[in-house]
Design an enzyme around this catalytic site. Structure first.
Site, PDB file in Angstrom:
ATOM      1  N   ASN A  85      52.371  20.952  76.317  1.00 16.00           N
ATOM      2  CA  ASN A  85      52.476  20.927  74.604  1.00 16.00           C
ATOM      3  C   ASN A  85      52.769  22.956  74.846  1.00 16.00           C
ATOM      4  O   ASN A  85      52.539  23.007  74.019  1.00 16.00           O
ATOM      5  CB  ASN A  85      50.876  20.572  73.879  1.00 16.00           C
ATOM      6  CG  ASN A  85      49.347  21.750  74.394  1.00 16.00           C
ATOM      7  OD1 ASN A  85      49.818  22.224  75.420  1.00 16.00           O
ATOM      8  ND2 ASN A  85      48.760  21.350  73.951  1.00 16.00           N
ATOM      9  N   ASP A 102      40.962  31.443  81.817  1.00 19.86           N
ATOM     10  CA  ASP A 102      39.818  29.967  81.080  1.00 19.86           C
ATOM     11  C   ASP A 102      38.635  29.079  81.791  1.00 19.86           C
ATOM     12  O   ASP A 102      39.208  29.625  83.272  1.00 19.86           O
ATOM     13  CB  ASP A 102      40.659  28.892  80.618  1.00 19.86           C
ATOM     14  CG  ASP A 102      42.023  28.865  81.500  1.00 19.86           C
ATOM     15  OD1 ASP A 102      41.738  28.590  82.709  1.00 19.86           O
ATOM     16  OD2 ASP A 102      43.427  27.711  80.448  1.00 19.86           O
ATOM     17  N   GLU A 157      45.982  27.007  73.199  1.00 21.69           N
ATOM     18  CA  GLU A 157      46.450  25.086  72.237  1.00 21.69           C
ATOM     19  C   GLU A 157      47.462  26.135  71.086  1.00 21.69           C
ATOM     20  O   GLU A 157      47.801  26.378  70.369  1.00 21.69           O
ATOM     21  CB  GLU A 157      45.455  24.530  72.254  1.00 21.69           C
ATOM     22  CG  GLU A 157      44.860  23.291  72.798  1.00 21.69           C
ATOM     23  CD  GLU A 157      45.422  23.077  73.954  1.00 21.69           C
ATOM     24  OE1 GLU A 157      46.247  23.625  74.894  1.00 21.69           O
ATOM     25  OE2 GLU A 157      44.622  22.205  74.332  1.00 21.69           O
ATOM     26  N   HIS A 169      51.068  25.182  76.116  1.00 20.48           N
ATOM     27  CA  HIS A 169      49.834  26.178  75.752  1.00 20.48           C
ATOM     28  C   HIS A 169      50.354  27.372  76.580  1.00 20.48           C
ATOM     29  O   HIS A 169      50.663  26.700  78.094  1.00 20.48           O
ATOM     30  CB  HIS A 169      48.686  25.146  75.520  1.00 20.48           C
ATOM     31  CG  HIS A 169      48.517  24.377  77.518  1.00 20.48           C
ATOM     32  ND1 HIS A 169      47.661  23.531  77.258  1.00 20.48           N
ATOM     33  CD2 HIS A 169      48.558  24.700  77.838  1.00 20.48           C
ATOM     34  CE1 HIS A 169      46.904  23.900  78.484  1.00 20.48           C
ATOM     35  NE2 HIS A 169      47.960  23.554  79.305  1.00 20.48           N
TER      36      HIS A 169
END
Ligand code: PGA
Length: 245
Positions: A136, A67, A143, A138
């Protein structure tokens, strides 16, 4: 999924590096997808050292970045590009033709994703992806709520991701979005190795392993994967009640 709980961060990192070594030995032309972040730093140091010491051939492998932050230039020390050059690409002397990273400054993001998708499909998929996990749940910048069939895409980042992400940078950055390899490409990888250490990841791993399996907590999807590995240290595993497989 296979769960390995190691006593220490060092042992977890050594085990992750060993899995990458096995892949490189078994398939020198492997397509490797690597995350950045605090978690994999030692894995990459150990991996680079072992590759050099054991003279493993890396001249035929391809490395892609998992990413990248949008709007962050590659010379910024907090960029994924800078990190992967620092820990792996430069120490191993990988040639530009072997490396493909997202360009966070691109003015054609559709093309950035299309190039990554084209490369992954030309290579017949990712052989090994090494990923961390966000607070979270991810994976990369996939996400919560990302469709499981997502290929590379632009992702609007949740506040928790942009807040936590500031730790990689020298000064406050305007973080909002990212480019990421998609969940589908990661879930279809030959091996999908997640590493997580430290007590702050304990509640994340609990939800991942014992909560609902759902793309609302992307890491939980790993549980269904026969190609999945979760490597942790004991601090990150303190809230798990599941047994080692
Ligand atoms: P970290 O990031 O390795 O810095 O904890 C993990 C992630 O957000 O995927």
């Amino acid at each position: 999924m296979k769960l390995q709980i190691h006593d220490t961060y060092a042992a977890m990192s050594a085990a992750a590096a060993a899995l990458v070594m096995d892949t490189l030995r078994a398939k020198p032309t492997a397509l490797l997808c690597f995350a950045t972040g605090d978690t994999p730093r030692l894995t990459y140091e150990l991996l680079a050292a072992r590759i050099q010491e054991e003279k493993v051939d890396t001249s035929q492998c391809t490395l892609i970045g998992l990413d990248e932050w949008l709007g962050i230039p590659p010379e910024n020390e907090g960029s994924c590009d800078y990190f992967l050059h620092h820990y792996l690409i430069n120490p191993l002397g990988l040639k530009p033709r072997q490396v493909h990273l997202f360009d966070g400054l691109s003015d054609d993001l559709e093309n950035e994703c299309a190039m990554m998708n084209g490369l992954i499909s030309d290579k017949g998929g990712i052989d090994l992806a090494l990923v961390g996990v966000g607070m979270n749940g991810h994976i990369g910048f996939n996400e919560p709520g990302t469709p499981v069939d997502a290929a590379a895409h632009v992702s609007a980042l949740e506040p928790i991701t942009t807040q936590v992400g500031q730790k990689y940078f020298m000064g406050e950055q305007p973080l909002h979005s990212g480019l990421t390899v998609g969940l589908k490409q990661l879930l279809e990888a030959g091996q999908l190795i997640m590493i997580a250490n430290g007590e702050k990841k304990a509640p994340v791993l609990r939800q991942m392993m014992e909560g609902e399996i759902s793309n609302l907590f992307p890491a939980s999807l790993l549980r269904q994967q026969v190609n999945g590995f979760l490597l942790t240290d004991s601090a990150a595993a303190t809230m798990l009640t599941t047994q080692k497989e």
